[in-house]
Design a protein around this motif. Structure first.
Motif, PDB file in Angstrom:
ATOM      1  N   SER A 100      70.504 126.416 -51.287  1.00 39.02           N
ATOM      2  CA  SER A 100      70.307 127.024 -52.599  1.00 39.02           C
ATOM      3  C   SER A 100      71.601 127.193 -53.374  1.00 39.02           C
ATOM      4  O   SER A 100      71.585 127.508 -54.563  1.00 39.02           O
ATOM      5  N   SER A 101      72.750 127.014 -52.724  1.00 37.85           N
ATOM      6  CA  SER A 101      74.019 127.109 -53.443  1.00 37.85           C
ATOM      7  C   SER A 101      74.484 125.748 -53.940  1.00 37.85           C
ATOM      8  O   SER A 101      75.521 125.632 -54.580  1.00 37.85           O
ATOM      9  N   ALA A 102      73.691 124.704 -53.633  1.00 40.54           N
ATOM     10  CA  ALA A 102      74.093 123.347 -54.007  1.00 40.54           C
ATOM     11  C   ALA A 102      73.925 123.103 -55.501  1.00 40.54           C
ATOM     12  O   ALA A 102      74.538 122.195 -56.048  1.00 40.54           O
ATOM     13  N   PRO A 107      78.718 122.523 -57.538  1.00 36.46           N
ATOM     14  CA  PRO A 107      79.261 121.255 -58.034  1.00 36.46           C
ATOM     15  C   PRO A 107      80.490 121.430 -58.921  1.00 36.46           C
ATOM     16  O   PRO A 107      81.420 120.623 -58.881  1.00 36.46           O
ATOM     17  N   ARG A 108      80.508 122.499 -59.715  1.00 37.69           N
ATOM     18  CA  ARG A 108      81.666 122.738 -60.584  1.00 37.69           C
ATOM     19  C   ARG A 108      82.895 123.135 -59.766  1.00 37.69           C
ATOM     20  O   ARG A 108      84.023 122.749 -60.086  1.00 37.69           O
ATOM     21  N   HIS A 111      84.208 119.935 -58.165  1.00 35.99           N
ATOM     22  CA  HIS A 111      84.872 119.082 -59.164  1.00 35.99           C
ATOM     23  C   HIS A 111      86.268 119.606 -59.486  1.00 35.99           C
ATOM     24  O   HIS A 111      87.230 118.818 -59.550  1.00 35.99           O
ATOM     25  N   ARG A 112      86.387 120.903 -59.692  1.00 38.82           N
ATOM     26  CA  ARG A 112      87.700 121.478 -60.017  1.00 38.82           C
ATOM     27  C   ARG A 112      88.663 121.331 -58.846  1.00 38.82           C
ATOM     28  O   ARG A 112      89.847 121.041 -59.024  1.00 38.82           O
ATOM     29  N   PHE A 113      88.152 121.525 -57.628  1.00 37.72           N
ATOM     30  CA  PHE A 113      89.024 121.405 -56.455  1.00 37.72           C
ATOM     31  C   PHE A 113      89.519 119.973 -56.297  1.00 37.72           C
ATOM     32  O   PHE A 113      90.702 119.745 -56.050  1.00 37.72           O
TER      33      PHE A 113
END
Length: 297
Positions: A100-102, A107-108, A111-113
């Protein structure tokens, strides 16, 4: 043979003059010449042909110059790699997450990492039967983003995100025309939900909210992932209660409505072993909190 001697040899091989080479490295010429002779003695090879007027590389010296440059470059590369690893800029980072955290914020965060630490190999693990607490304790995971409540001995938990629940129902459902739906009015509705073992805390929160509204949910269908749950809702097999971020899935044929009378909160937490994190995991944790803060603005 010492790396410093290699540096001195490269200097004199490039200058072909002991005085200029010594000045280049900031060393007195007698000491400089002594170090070159020690290098030759250690190798048992004459690297430089010396006369009163000139210095020249021997054939062995010419070959050794290439090797010396390569060794010095490799040494600098190794030092840089070790330092970058210590600073969390390289290596492998293993992150676990619940299904449920997917959607929504994860995702953001990823992406930032990746944009900030492209040389860190990021391994994401969403196995349904993975025991995240055990995996963190044994070191199989470095960090995890999961739904609260989450507890495990030796594992530190930090709140990352707190959000309301919403109702997901088929677009053709009679209640889809309402802006908000009372939780208590759903007592006779068939529910689609995930198995409890896949996210016990979130499952218990949803069922507890229903019990608080005066009924036990009629769970008629189960699916292991949120996309599958929403797909079943789309097919008209039932309704579901989901964290607000589930709206990010934007499935065709499914609408989300405010849920009145829902007393619980959907919480997302960052979990890691002990009080301290390895550098790459610390960067991921920092970016996770930063991403959530930016999403609120």
């Amino acid at each position: 043979m010492e790396f410093r001697q290699l540096q001195l040899f490269v200097a004199v091989a490039e200058e072909l003059h002991f005085g200029r080479a010594a000045a280049r490295v900031g060393m007195a010429q007698p000491l400089f010449s002594q170090q070159i002779r020690k290098l030759e003695a250690g190798l048992g090879v004459e690297l430089l042909a010396r006369t009163s007027r000139r210095v020249a590389l021997t054939s062995a010296g010419s070959r050794f110059l290439d090797d010396a440059r390569e060794l010095l470059a490799r040494r600098a590369e190794v030092i840089s790699t070790v330092r970058r690893a210590a600073q969390g800029e390289t290596g492998t980072l293993r992150v676990g997450f619940g299904a449920s955290s997917a959607f929504g914020i994860l995702p953001r965060i990823v992406h930032r990492f990746r944009s900030r630490f492209p040389d860190v190999k990021l391994e994401l693990d969403d196995r349904e039967k993975l025991d995240v607490g055990v995996a963190l304790s044994t070191g199989d995971l470095d960090l995890a983003i999961v739904r609260a409540p989450f507890r495990h001995d030796g594992v530190t938990v930090e709140q990352l995100l707190r959000e309301r629940f919403v109702l997901a129902l088929p677009a053709r459902h009679p209640r889809a025309r309402q802006k908000a739906v009372a939780l208590a009015s759903l007592a006779s509705e068939p529910f689609v939900l995930f198995p409890r073992h896949s996210a016990p805390g979130l499952h218990d929160t949803i069922t507890s909210m229903c019990l608080g509204a005066g009924f036990s949910p009629l769970i008629r269908q189960e699916a292991s992932s949120w996309p599958s749950v929403v797909g079943m809702v789309q097919a008209g097999l039932g309704i579901t209660v989901a964290p607000m971020s589930a709206q990010a899935l934007r499935p065709t044929g499914v609408v989300f409505r405010e849920l009145n009378g829902a007393s619980g909160w959907a919480e997302l937490v960052v979990a890691f072993r002990g009080p301290h994190l390895m550098p790459a995991a610390a960067h991921f944790r920092m970016i996770a909190h930063e991403t959530v803060t930016l999403a609120r603005e």
